[in-house]
Each structure stands twice: as structure tokens, then as C-alpha cells.
Design a protein around this motif. Structure first.
Motif, PDB file in Angstrom:
ATOM      1  N   UNK A  68      -1.577  21.428   7.765  1.00 28.71           N
ATOM      2  CA  UNK A  68      -0.475  21.120   8.677  1.00 28.71           C
ATOM      3  C   UNK A  68      -0.828  21.396  10.128  1.00 28.71           C
ATOM      4  N   UNK A  69      -2.005  21.908  10.377  1.00 31.23           N
ATOM      5  CA  UNK A  69      -2.390  22.266  11.745  1.00 31.23           C
ATOM      6  C   UNK A  69      -2.381  21.067  12.684  1.00 31.23           C
ATOM      7  N   UNK A  70      -1.881  21.306  13.896  1.00 29.09           N
ATOM      8  CA  UNK A  70      -1.971  20.328  14.973  1.00 29.09           C
ATOM      9  C   UNK A  70      -2.548  21.010  16.208  1.00 29.09           C
ATOM     10  N   UNK A  71      -3.319  20.253  16.961  1.00 25.08           N
ATOM     11  CA  UNK A  71      -3.848  20.779  18.215  1.00 25.08           C
ATOM     12  C   UNK A  71      -2.733  20.750  19.251  1.00 25.08           C
ATOM     13  N   UNK A  72      -2.532  21.883  19.938  1.00 25.22           N
ATOM     14  CA  UNK A  72      -1.371  22.037  20.806  1.00 25.22           C
ATOM     15  C   UNK A  72      -1.792  22.561  22.165  1.00 25.22           C
ATOM     16  N   UNK A  86       5.374  24.453  29.171  1.00 26.65           N
ATOM     17  CA  UNK A  86       5.854  23.237  28.528  1.00 26.65           C
ATOM     18  C   UNK A  86       4.796  22.745  27.548  1.00 26.65           C
ATOM     19  N   UNK A  87       5.222  22.331  26.373  1.00 25.59           N
ATOM     20  CA  UNK A  87       4.297  21.727  25.421  1.00 25.59           C
ATOM     21  C   UNK A  87       4.026  20.294  25.881  1.00 25.59           C
ATOM     22  N   UNK A  88       2.777  20.013  26.221  1.00 29.02           N
ATOM     23  CA  UNK A  88       2.428  18.684  26.743  1.00 29.02           C
ATOM     24  C   UNK A  88       1.561  17.895  25.782  1.00 29.02           C
ATOM     25  N   UNK A  89       1.179  18.525  24.658  1.00 25.99           N
ATOM     26  CA  UNK A  89       0.399  17.777  23.656  1.00 25.99           C
ATOM     27  C   UNK A  89       0.489  18.495  22.326  1.00 25.99           C
ATOM     28  N   UNK A 127     -10.566  13.248  24.875  1.00 23.43           N
ATOM     29  CA  UNK A 127     -10.266  13.177  26.305  1.00 23.43           C
ATOM     30  C   UNK A 127      -8.792  12.845  26.440  1.00 23.43           C
ATOM     31  N   UNK A 128      -8.042  13.723  27.127  1.00 25.39           N
ATOM     32  CA  UNK A 128      -6.602  13.551  27.287  1.00 25.39           C
ATOM     33  C   UNK A 128      -6.267  13.357  28.753  1.00 25.39           C
ATOM     34  N   UNK A 129      -5.299  12.496  29.035  1.00 23.74           N
ATOM     35  CA  UNK A 129      -4.857  12.230  30.405  1.00 23.74           C
ATOM     36  C   UNK A 129      -3.333  12.240  30.462  1.00 23.74           C
ATOM     37  N   UNK A 130      -2.737  12.388  31.663  1.00 27.24           N
ATOM     38  CA  UNK A 130      -1.278  12.449  31.765  1.00 27.24           C
ATOM     39  C   UNK A 130      -0.600  11.152  31.343  1.00 27.24           C
ATOM     40  N   UNK A 131       0.475  11.298  30.560  1.00 26.92           N
ATOM     41  CA  UNK A 131       1.329  10.176  30.238  1.00 26.92           C
ATOM     42  C   UNK A 131       2.636  10.317  31.009  1.00 26.92           C
ATOM     43  N   UNK A 132       3.722   9.779  30.472  1.00 19.05           N
ATOM     44  CA  UNK A 132       5.008   9.845  31.157  1.00 19.05           C
ATOM     45  C   UNK A 132       5.514  11.282  31.245  1.00 19.05           C
ATOM     46  N   UNK A 133       5.584  11.952  30.103  1.00 19.82           N
ATOM     47  CA  UNK A 133       6.089  13.330  30.075  1.00 19.82           C
ATOM     48  C   UNK A 133       5.105  14.297  29.433  1.00 19.82           C
ATOM     49  N   UNK A 134       3.970  13.806  28.989  1.00 20.55           N
ATOM     50  CA  UNK A 134       3.033  14.656  28.270  1.00 20.55           C
ATOM     51  C   UNK A 134       1.631  14.090  28.407  1.00 20.55           C
ATOM     52  N   UNK A 135       0.680  14.766  27.766  1.00 18.92           N
ATOM     53  CA  UNK A 135      -0.677  14.245  27.736  1.00 18.92           C
ATOM     54  C   UNK A 135      -0.819  13.209  26.634  1.00 18.92           C
ATOM     55  N   UNK A 136      -1.692  12.261  26.852  1.00 21.44           N
ATOM     56  CA  UNK A 136      -1.950  11.236  25.851  1.00 21.44           C
ATOM     57  C   UNK A 136      -3.458  11.152  25.595  1.00 21.44           C
ATOM     58  N   UNK A 137      -3.820  10.620  24.432  1.00 20.04           N
ATOM     59  CA  UNK A 137      -5.229  10.473  24.087  1.00 20.04           C
ATOM     60  C   UNK A 137      -5.811   9.308  24.883  1.00 20.04           C
ATOM     61  N   UNK A 138      -6.785   9.610  25.718  1.00 20.41           N
ATOM     62  CA  UNK A 138      -7.451   8.569  26.501  1.00 20.41           C
ATOM     63  C   UNK A 138      -8.675   8.042  25.769  1.00 20.41           C
ATOM     64  N   UNK A 139      -9.410   8.924  25.103  1.00 17.72           N
ATOM     65  CA  UNK A 139     -10.609   8.515  24.371  1.00 17.72           C
ATOM     66  C   UNK A 139     -10.989   9.592  23.379  1.00 17.72           C
ATOM     67  N   UNK A 140     -11.662   9.177  22.296  1.00 16.90           N
ATOM     68  CA  UNK A 140     -12.305  10.080  21.354  1.00 16.90           C
ATOM     69  C   UNK A 140     -13.783   9.722  21.351  1.00 16.90           C
ATOM     70  N   UNK A 141     -14.581  10.520  22.031  1.00 15.49           N
ATOM     71  CA  UNK A 141     -16.000  10.227  22.208  1.00 15.49           C
ATOM     72  C   UNK A 141     -16.805  10.729  21.011  1.00 15.49           C
ATOM     73  N   UNK A 142     -17.848  10.000  20.670  1.00 14.21           N
ATOM     74  CA  UNK A 142     -18.769  10.429  19.621  1.00 14.21           C
ATOM     75  C   UNK A 142     -19.852  11.313  20.224  1.00 14.21           C
TER      76      UNK A 142
END
Length: 432
Positions: A114-118, A130-133, A169-184
């Protein structure tokens, strides 16, 4: 003039190389010698605070330290429900270019499905978090490495972990961070121990040791390998990585927290042509005095996780180090890379708000709004620098007042006042 550094009197920086770091202060009360509950450190030059993320005594906290002596100044406010989620609810801390503070957990879905990265965000040290991700991120382990870079809408957050062949890689969204990329990554855990962006959304240095040992790599924004630091300079199996600059000198610093508890730094040069970038590397000093990073300055504790963290203080030319299960330490980099002017020929006194204060140890003197005053000197020259939007403080009237003691042994010394003409030269200072 915004974001410029203005010099009243300019002198050439003297750079010399040596082989030992100098101990400033150490904290051992945040260390559990049997468990690496304190894994991360960050420095904010805007507030001039050091932040340490720790779970010491089963009390997840982000401690605010005084960079001068390591004393505790404050503790960031906890979320209403406390830090939560992940195998460890609090693991890493980082600061962006606006002074916003980000802290994350350590998410290990292999242990808890059930773990989530926070990620929590603090606008400053006095704000509510504030929880942003909060995301499972493909069920992989994240939060062993963590870095914030950039400002405004150009903030980028990077993270990876043990047994993970990806970097988020996370970047700002409207109210929180969003996933911009998942690099290998080049292999499992190649960024487990450290991520150090060169610029937001650009190249980034990574370091990690996992099932295999990896040397320090430089990736581009798409995750392609641009260069690898020679193993003869930074041996595979080191931990963390920090990219920092002084003038035109580029430096990488890593830690070896597994056995020797030392630091190693290399300098590198970048050459660009039609074929792309190429890199050359060389030593910068030697290993540090290991005792600086030992528990209580005497006992070397082995750290099987290899956890370590580094932060560079651009004002004092200091490095703040979390060395696994041994210490939280501040060191002076001048013995390795000398940039400060001689300070052994008396005192330099500056009058700000009518108060005469002597400065002998570092450059930063005073902050007024967005303006910061710095000073440095040699035997023959004194030079001053101001950052910000103007050359005078709010309480002054188009004048910059400086008073200095030219006779520290005398009763009065002398003062000097120079009116501002607005015609000083502009010179960027990289270590700002």
C-alpha cells in the motif's frame, strides 16, 4: 540590477589547492549509531538556515540549524496527522531556489504493497506543510535519493531508490506536483545514493551502489549517459553526489560512508563543440581527515546502507555533511579550495543600523529585504558586494554607508562614506 552582484572595489580571487577539510562543528545527538535515522541535510542561502531530516528517538522531524555553530533554532511544523506513509514516513529534505522546503518519505512497496511516495512542501520554515505529491510510482522504491532544483514554475524534483532502475522527475501542476518523466537508469540503484541537478530540467549527476557498484554518471534530461567519472578518481561504491561551482570551477563531491567515512572531491571541465560536450576530470585535494566524520570525533561506525548527504553553503564556502551513522558536520572548504582572503591581520568592522559589528570569519554581513551585503579583503584591498534591487536599504536615502576600522588597536579607528552614483560595475558571482 535584480539578481546581479555589484562590486564597489574588485580584486581577483586567489584560488589555491590543499588536501584537508577543516572541521567547523559537529552534531552527534541526531545520530543513532545502530540505525541511520538521520539521512538528509539541505542549506537555504535565502534564509541562511540548515535543515536536517531525522527520525531520531522515533520522532520524525525537520530540524532547523544555525549554520554558524550547528545549534538548533527551530523545528518545522508537523502535518496535522504527523508524517505518514511509506516504510519511513520522513527520510529526505531539499530546498528549491525560492526557499521552499520539500520533505519526502521512503516508499517501499515490496515491503508494504500500500506504500505511496509522498512529498510535503513548506513555503518557508514557518509555514504549514502541504501534501503536493502522493503516488505509488509503478510500485518501485523511491525516496532514498531526493533533490529539488529551480524556482517558480521551473522547479524540478528528482527521486530514485534502492533496486530501482528508474528516476522520477516531478514538476509543478495546478495545485500539486505532477510526473514529468520517468527516466531509465544505467542499472538497478544507479541513483540510489544521490542526485545532483546541474540545472532544472537539464543534466543531472547521479551516484549509487546496489547489487552492482556504479561510478558517478552524468545524465542528460532524457536519461542518456553523457559521461562517467573515472573510477581512479572517484571509486565505484561511493555514496551521494553534489555538484557545486566556484567562479568557473566545477566540482563534484561524494562520500564514502561504508568504511572510511571520508569525502572525495574532483574538479571537471566541460568542452563543447559541434559534436557535443566532452569532459575532463582531475583531483581536488585528497581524502579528508576521517575523524571529522566519526561519531563523537573518535569512533568510526560502519553504515551498511551507505547513507550520506551533502549541502554547499555559498555564503561561507562551507559544506554540511550527514555521514551515515556517525555525524552531522560542518566543514570549511578553504583548505581544499582557497577562495577567502587572509583574515589574520585584525578585524573588519561594518556599521549597519548604527551598530558596529566585527566580521572576521565569513563574507555575509547583513540582509535588508532582498538585498544582502558581503565583504572580503586582502592586505591591500577591501571590496564589498551587494545583491538585490538597489544599492541602498529602505531606511537610507540613495546612499550606501560603510564604516570600517583601519586601526583595530586604536580607540576610534576611522570611517568612510561614499555616495551612491549608480555607476558600479556588474559582476556575477557563481557561488551566490
Amino acid at each position: 540590477m535584480k539578481n546581479k552582484i555589484l562590486f564597489l572595489m574588485l580584486a581577483m580571487m586567489c584560488v589555491s589547492l590543499s588536501s584537508a577539510y577543516e572541521h567547523i562543528w559537529g552534531r552527534y545527538d541526531l545520530i543513532d549509531t545502530g540505525n541511520d535515522v538521520t539521512r538528509s541535510i539541505a542549506y537555504d542561502p535565502l534564509s541562511d538556515h540548515v535543515y536536517v531530516a531525522t527520525r531520531i528517538n522515533d520522532n520524525p522531524s525537520v530540524i532547523v540549524l544555525d549554520p554558524e555553530n550547528g545549534n538548533t533554532l527551530d523545528t518545522l511544523k508537523r502535518p496535522e496527522d504527523g508524517y505518514s506513509g511509506g516504510v519511513y514516513p520522513l527520510n529526505m529534505v531539499s530546498v528549491d531556489g525560492d526557499g521552499a522546503i520539500y520533505v519526502c518519505n521512503l516508499s517501499v512497496p515490496a515491503i508494504n504493497a500500500a506504500d505511496k511516495f509522498k512529498i510535503y512542501k513548506y513555503s518557508d520554515k514557518d509555514s504549514e506543510p502541504q501534501v503536493v505529491f502522493e503516488n505509488a510510482l509503478e510500485g518501485k522504491r523511491f525516496g532514498d535519493s531526493f533533490a529539488a532544483c529551480g524556482k517558480g514554475e521551473n522547479v524540478h524534483i528528482y527521486t530514485s531508490g534502492m533496486g530501482n532502475d528508474g528516476l522520477a522527475v516531478l514538476t509543478p501542476g495546478v495545485d500539486s506536483l505532477q510526473i514529468d518523466a520517468l527516466l531509465s537508469l544505467p542499472g538497478m540503484g544507479a541513483a540510489r545514493h544521490g542526485i545532483s541537478p546541474v540545472e532544472p530540467g537539464g543534466d543531472l549527476w547521479i551516484n549509487g551502489t546496489d547489487a552492482s557498484t556504479f561510478p558517478v554518471h552524468l545524465l542528460d534530461a532524457q536519461g542518456n549517459v553523457k559521461t562517467v567519472v573515472p573510477d581512479s578518481l572517484i571509486a565505484s561504491g561511493s555514496s551521494t553526489v553534489l555538484n557545486w561551482e566556484v567562479e568557473n570551477m566545477h566540482v563534484l563531491t561524494v562520500a564514502n560512508p561504508f568504511l572510511s567515512n571520508t569525502l572525495r572531491s574532483v574538479q571537471y571541465e566541460v568542452y563543447s563543440d559541434a559534436l557535443g560536450d566532452s569532459y575532463t576530470f582531475d583531483f581536488l585535494g585528497n581524502n579528508s581527515d576521517s575523524l571529522l566524520f566519526a561519531y563523537e570525533g573518535t569512533t568510526m561506525n560502519n553504515n551498511i546502507n551507505g547513507s550520506a548527504s551533502l549541502a554547499y553553503d555559498t555564503t561561507r564556502h562551507h559544506m554540511y555533511v550527514v555521514m551515515g551513522v556517525n555525524s552531522v558536520t560542518a566543514i570549511d572548504l578553504n583548505p581544499v579550495l582557497q577562495i577567502a582572503s587572509p583574515r589574520d591581520r585584525g578585524h573588519f568592522t561594518v556599521q549597519v543600523d548604527g551598530m558596529n559589528v566585527e566580521y572576521t570569519n565569513y563574507d555575509h554581513i547583513e540582509t535588508s529585504g532582498e538585498r544582502r551585503l558581503y565583504a572580503n579583503w586582502s592586505e591591500q584591498l577591501m571590496y564589498l558586494a551587494l545583491s538585490g534591487n538597489s544599492l541602498y536599504a529602505d531606511y537610507q536615502s540613495q546612499q550606501l554607508y560603510i564604516a570600517f576600522d583601519t586601526d583595530p588597536e586604536g580607540d576610534n579607528g576611522s570611517t568612510a562614506r561614499r555616495p551612491w552614483t549608480g555607476e558600479y560595475s556588474h559582476c556575477p558571482l557563481r557561488r551566490m
